[in-house]
Design an enzyme around this catalytic site. Structure first.
Site, PDB file in Angstrom:
ATOM      1  N   HIS A  99       0.856  -1.187   0.000  1.00 13.45           N
ATOM      2  CA  HIS A  99       0.000   0.000   0.000  1.00 13.45           C
ATOM      3  C   HIS A  99       0.889   1.231   0.000  1.00 13.45           C
ATOM      4  O   HIS A  99       1.938   1.238   0.639  1.00 13.45           O
ATOM      5  CB  HIS A  99      -0.898   0.006   1.250  1.00 13.45           C
ATOM      6  N   ASP A 117      -7.944  -5.432   0.043  1.00 13.23           N
ATOM      7  CA  ASP A 117      -8.414  -6.312  -1.021  1.00 13.23           C
ATOM      8  C   ASP A 117      -8.072  -7.778  -0.799  1.00 13.23           C
ATOM      9  O   ASP A 117      -8.572  -8.645  -1.501  1.00 13.23           O
ATOM     10  CB  ASP A 117      -7.814  -5.868  -2.370  1.00 13.23           C
TER      11      ASP A 117
HETATM   12  N1  ACO Z   1       4.072  -7.649  -4.799  1.00 11.60           N
HETATM   13  C1  ACO Z   1       5.401  -7.605  -5.017  1.00 11.60           C
HETATM   14  N2  ACO Z   1       6.157  -6.501  -4.862  1.00 11.60           N
HETATM   15  C2  ACO Z   1       5.543  -5.382  -4.469  1.00 11.60           C
HETATM   16  C3  ACO Z   1       4.163  -5.354  -4.218  1.00 11.60           C
HETATM   17  C4  ACO Z   1       3.416  -6.531  -4.391  1.00 11.60           C
HETATM   18  N3  ACO Z   1       2.096  -6.565  -4.161  1.00 11.60           N
HETATM   19  N4  ACO Z   1       3.805  -4.089  -3.837  1.00 11.60           N
HETATM   20  C5  ACO Z   1       4.927  -3.367  -3.864  1.00 11.60           C
HETATM   21  N5  ACO Z   1       5.991  -4.152  -4.234  1.00 11.60           N
HETATM   22  C6  ACO Z   1       7.393  -3.744  -4.298  1.00 11.60           C
HETATM   23  C7  ACO Z   1       7.682  -2.923  -5.546  1.00 11.60           C
HETATM   24  O1  ACO Z   1       8.079  -3.766  -6.629  1.00 11.60           O
HETATM   25  C8  ACO Z   1       8.790  -2.040  -5.064  1.00 11.60           C
HETATM   26  O2  ACO Z   1       9.963  -2.806  -4.992  1.00 11.60           O
HETATM   27  P1  ACO Z   1      11.421  -2.115  -5.270  1.00 11.60           P
HETATM   28  O3  ACO Z   1      11.577  -1.092  -4.180  1.00 11.60           O
HETATM   29  O4  ACO Z   1      12.383  -3.243  -5.203  1.00 11.60           O
HETATM   30  O5  ACO Z   1      11.322  -1.491  -6.646  1.00 11.60           O
HETATM   31  C9  ACO Z   1       8.408  -1.735  -3.609  1.00 11.60           C
HETATM   32  O6  ACO Z   1       7.624  -2.870  -3.200  1.00 11.60           O
HETATM   33  C10 ACO Z   1       7.579  -0.466  -3.455  1.00 11.60           C
HETATM   34  O7  ACO Z   1       6.438  -0.573  -4.290  1.00 11.60           O
HETATM   35  P2  ACO Z   1       5.778   0.605  -5.143  1.00 11.60           P
HETATM   36  O8  ACO Z   1       5.146   0.044  -6.367  1.00 11.60           O
HETATM   37  O9  ACO Z   1       6.773   1.695  -5.327  1.00 11.60           O
HETATM   38  O10 ACO Z   1       4.684   1.070  -4.140  1.00 11.60           O
HETATM   39  P3  ACO Z   1       3.511   2.046  -4.502  1.00 11.60           P
HETATM   40  O11 ACO Z   1       3.242   2.791  -3.266  1.00 11.60           O
HETATM   41  O12 ACO Z   1       3.778   2.813  -5.731  1.00 11.60           O
HETATM   42  O13 ACO Z   1       2.314   1.044  -4.863  1.00 11.60           O
HETATM   43  C11 ACO Z   1       0.578  -0.491  -4.635  1.00 11.60           C
HETATM   44  C12 ACO Z   1       1.366   0.626  -3.970  1.00 11.60           C
HETATM   45  C13 ACO Z   1       0.095  -0.042  -6.032  1.00 11.60           C
HETATM   46  C14 ACO Z   1      -0.655  -0.788  -3.813  1.00 11.60           C
HETATM   47  C15 ACO Z   1       1.491  -1.737  -4.744  1.00 11.60           C
HETATM   48  O14 ACO Z   1       1.857  -2.183  -3.463  1.00 11.60           O
HETATM   49  C16 ACO Z   1       0.818  -2.871  -5.518  1.00 11.60           C
HETATM   50  O15 ACO Z   1       0.904  -2.912  -6.752  1.00 11.60           O
HETATM   51  N6  ACO Z   1       0.160  -3.828  -4.810  1.00 11.60           N
HETATM   52  C17 ACO Z   1      -0.582  -4.864  -5.472  1.00 11.60           C
HETATM   53  C18 ACO Z   1      -1.907  -4.322  -5.986  1.00 11.60           C
HETATM   54  C19 ACO Z   1      -2.881  -4.085  -4.871  1.00 11.60           C
HETATM   55  O16 ACO Z   1      -3.073  -4.931  -3.994  1.00 11.60           O
HETATM   56  N7  ACO Z   1      -3.538  -2.928  -4.934  1.00 11.60           N
HETATM   57  C20 ACO Z   1      -4.569  -2.556  -3.956  1.00 11.60           C
HETATM   58  C21 ACO Z   1      -4.085  -1.441  -3.087  1.00 11.60           C
HETATM   59  S1  ACO Z   1      -5.286  -1.021  -1.862  1.00 11.60           S
HETATM   60  C22 ACO Z   1      -6.462  -0.179  -2.738  1.00 11.60           C
HETATM   61  O17 ACO Z   1      -6.242   0.461  -3.691  1.00 11.60           O
HETATM   62  C23 ACO Z   1      -7.787  -0.280  -2.246  1.00 11.60           C
END
Ligand code: ACO
Length: 432
Positions: A308, A366
Site C-alpha cells: 500500500h 483487497d
Molecule cells: N508484490 C510484489 N512486490 C511489491 C508489491 C506486491 N504486491 N507491492 C509493492 N511491491 C514492491 C515494488 O516492486 C517495489 O519494490 P522495489 O523497491 O524493489 O522497486 C516496492 O515494493 C515499493 O512498491 P511501489 O510500487 O513503489 O509502491 P507504490 O506505493 O507505488 O504502490 C501499490 C502501492 C500499487 C498498492 C502496490 O503495493 C501494488 O501494486 N500492490 C498490489 C496491488 C494491490 O493490492 N492494490 C490494492 C491497493 S489497496 C487499494 O487500492 C484499495
C-alpha cells in the site's frame, strides 16, 4: 496561519515558505506560491509526497496502521451491528446522525431507490458480458441526464438530496447490471428492507421467491461497505476531486472515480486476488511460486492484495476482514472455502519473507474482502462494483469538501518538460 517558516536555498536565493500543520501532527511546506514568485516548481512523480488539500474527513497513520473517519477509529464501527448508512451520513455531514437525522436519511435512501424506467434500456446494445465497472461508470454519468436540477448545490439539503440519490441508486444499478449479465429478470427494490438486505434482495431474489438474508451476512456486507467508505486522497478520490475542481457536477465526478477505481493497482486488485487464489487452487501454481514470481524483478506479477502506498504496517481494514472471515464462514453452509486456507498460507509465507518485510508489504483491504463477497454469492466480476458502492459516500464527501474550499482553484499540476528543444517542422518530402 502559523508564523513558522521553512527555508530553501537555491541558485544563491533564500526562499521562505509558510508551514502548515495538521491536527494529528502532519507537517507540510506550503509551496503554492513558489512558481508564481520564483519560477521554480517541485518534482513529485505520482504525487507520492504532495498534499493537494486540507481535509477533515479521514485520517490515516500508515506506520501505525490507524484509520479514522471524522476522528472515529474504524474499529469502533465494526462492533455490534455495523451500519453503513450511518457511516455514510457521518462522512457526508461531519457528524453522527441523531435518531431523527438517521431516520430522515434512511427515508431519503428509500425514496430514491428506483431508477427512471428508461435507465433500464440504456444497455440494450451493450453485450451482456460487458465489464460491470464500465456499465457502472456509464450509469452514473447517465444519472446526470435525469437530475439536472442537482448540478448546482446551493444548500445542505440539496447536497443530502443528491447524496441520497447516488448512494441509493448505485445499488439498484449494480444489481441490475448483475441480473442482466445472468439473463435474469430485474428485481425491484423493496422499501421495507434495510440498505444491504435490499441490495442482496435485488441481486438474488426471484420474482416468485424472496431471498432471505441472514443477520450474519447482512452484518458482513455492512462491514465490507464501511471498511471501503473512504480512504482520504487515494487514486479515485483524487480523481473525483480533480474532476470536481473544474466545477463538474457530482454525478460526472463520481463516474470518473469509478473509472479510476477499476484499475488492478487500485480497486480492481480484489478481482486479481481471487484469480490468483483460484489459480493456485486449480493447481497451476503453488503459494511458493506466487511469492517467487512477486519477488522476481523480471516478472510483472505482483502479489495482489499486498502493499500500500500509505500503510507500511498491517492495513487495519485487512485485519478486521481477516477476523470477519472466521465469523462469517462459521455460520455458512460452505464453511471451508479452500481459497481462505490458500490466502492464509500466502500471508504466512509473505510475512516471513525478507522481500516483503524489508519493503513493509502487508495485506491490504483487497486481500480478504473477496473471500467474504464470494461467500455471499457475489461473483468475482462484481467485486470492484461492491468496492464502488462502499466508496461512494467518501467520494461525495471529498467532492463536497473540494467544492466548498474557499478560493479553491481548478486542480492543474505542473510538469518538468524533458522533450525536444525548439525544432523546425520538416515537409514530408524532406523527411528521411
Ligand atoms: N508484490 C510484489 N512486490 C511489491 C508489491 C506486491 N504486491 N507491492 C509493492 N511491491 C514492491 C515494488 O516492486 C517495489 O519494490 P522495489 O523497491 O524493489 O522497486 C516496492 O515494493 C515499493 O512498491 P511501489 O510500487 O513503489 O509502491 P507504490 O506505493 O507505488 O504502490 C501499490 C502501492 C500499487 C498498492 C502496490 O503495493 C501494488 O501494486 N500492490 C498490489 C496491488 C494491490 O493490492 N492494490 C490494492 C491497493 S489497496 C487499494 O487500492 C484499495
Amino acid at each position: 496561519m502559523s508564523k513558522e517558516k521553512a527555508i530553501l536555498t537555491l541558485d544563491g536565493k533564500r526562499i521562505e515558505f509558510p508551514v502548515v500543520r495538521g491536527t494529528e501532527g502532519d507537517v507540510a511546506i506550503d509551496i503554492s506560491k513558489l512558481y508564481e514568485e520564483h519560477h521554480i516548481t517541485t518534482f513529485d512523480p505520482s504525487l507520492a509526497n504532495t498534499a493537494v488539500c486540507k481535509s477533515t474527513i479521514t485520517y490515516i497513520d500508515g506506520d501505525k496502521g490507524i484509520l479514522r473517519y471524522r476522528g472515529i477509529p474504524i474499529e469502533q464501527f465494526v462492533t455490534n451491528s455495523p451500519n453503513f448508512v450511518e457511516v455514510a451520513y457521518l462522512l457526508l455531514s461531519g457528524h453522527l446522525p441523531t435518531r431523527e437525522e438517521g431516520i430522515t436519511f434512511r427515508n431519503r435512501l428509500t425514496e430514491n431507490e428506483l431508477l427512471n424506467e428508461t435507465m433500464r434500456y440504456q444497455f440494450r446494445s451493450v453485450p451482456t458480458s460487458a465489464p460491470p465497472m464500465a456499465q457502472l461508470s456509464a450509469s452514473l454519468s447517465n444519472l446526470a441526464c435525469f437530475h439536472r436540477d442537482l448540478f448546482v448545490l446551493d444548500t445542505d439539503d440539496e447536497f443530502m438530496d443528491v447524496s441520497a440519490q447516488l448512494i441509493s441508486k448505485i445499488r439498484t444499478v449494480a444489481a441490475f447490471i448483475y441480473r442482466r449479465s445472468q439473463g435474469l429478470p430485474y428485481i425491484y427494490p423493496n422499501p421495507n428492507l434495510r440498505y444491504c438486505a435490499n441490495f442482496l434482495h435485488m441481486m438474488f431474489s426471484l420474482p416468485y421467491a424472496h431471498h432471505e438474508v441472514s443477520p450474519e451476512v447482512e452484518d458482513a456486507l455492512n462491514l465490507i461497505l464501511i471498511l471501503h467508505a473512504d480512504h482520504e486522497q487515494n487514486c479515485s478520490a483524487a480523481t473525483v476531486r480533480t474532476v470536481g475542481s473544474s466545477r463538474a457536477n457530482v454525478f460526472a465526478s463520481c463516474a470518473a472515480g469509478i473509472s479510476a477505481l477499476w484499475g488492478p493497482l487500485h480497486g480492481g486488485a480484489n478481482v486479481e486476488v481471487m484469480e490468483m487464489l483460484d489459480g493456485i487452487h486449480r493447481g497451476g501454481l503453488t503459494p511458493e511460486d506466487c511469492i517467487q514470481m512477486a519477488k522476481d524483478k523480471n516478472n510483472a506479477f505482483r502479489l495482489f492484495g499486498f502493499g500500500h502506498r500509505i500503510y507500511k504496517n498491517y492495513d487495519p481494514r485487512a485485519k478486521i476482514l481477516r477476523e470477519a472471515c472466521d465469523r462469517v464462514f462459521a455460520t455458512m453452509k460452505n464453511q471451508n472455502d479452500p481459497l481462505l486456507n490458500i490466502a492464509r498460507k500466502l500471508e504466512e509465507l509473505a510475512l516471513a519473507d525478507s522481500y516483503f518485510i524489508d519493503r513493509k508489504l502487508y495485506p491490504n483491504v483487497d486481500f480478504y474482502s473477496g473471500l467474504l463477497l464470494r461467500a455471499m454469492g457475489i461473483p468475482t466480476n462484481m467485486f470492484t462494483v461492491m468496492f464502488a458502492i462502499g466508496r461512494l459516500p467518501g467520494w461525495i464527501a471529498q467532492w463536497k469538501e473540494q467544492h466548498d474550499t474557499i478560493g479553491g482553484r481548478i486542480i492543474r499540476p505542473r510538469q518538468v518538460y524533458v522533450g525536444n528543444t525548439e525544432t523546425n517542422y520538416i515537409p514530408v518530402e524532406q523527411r528521411p
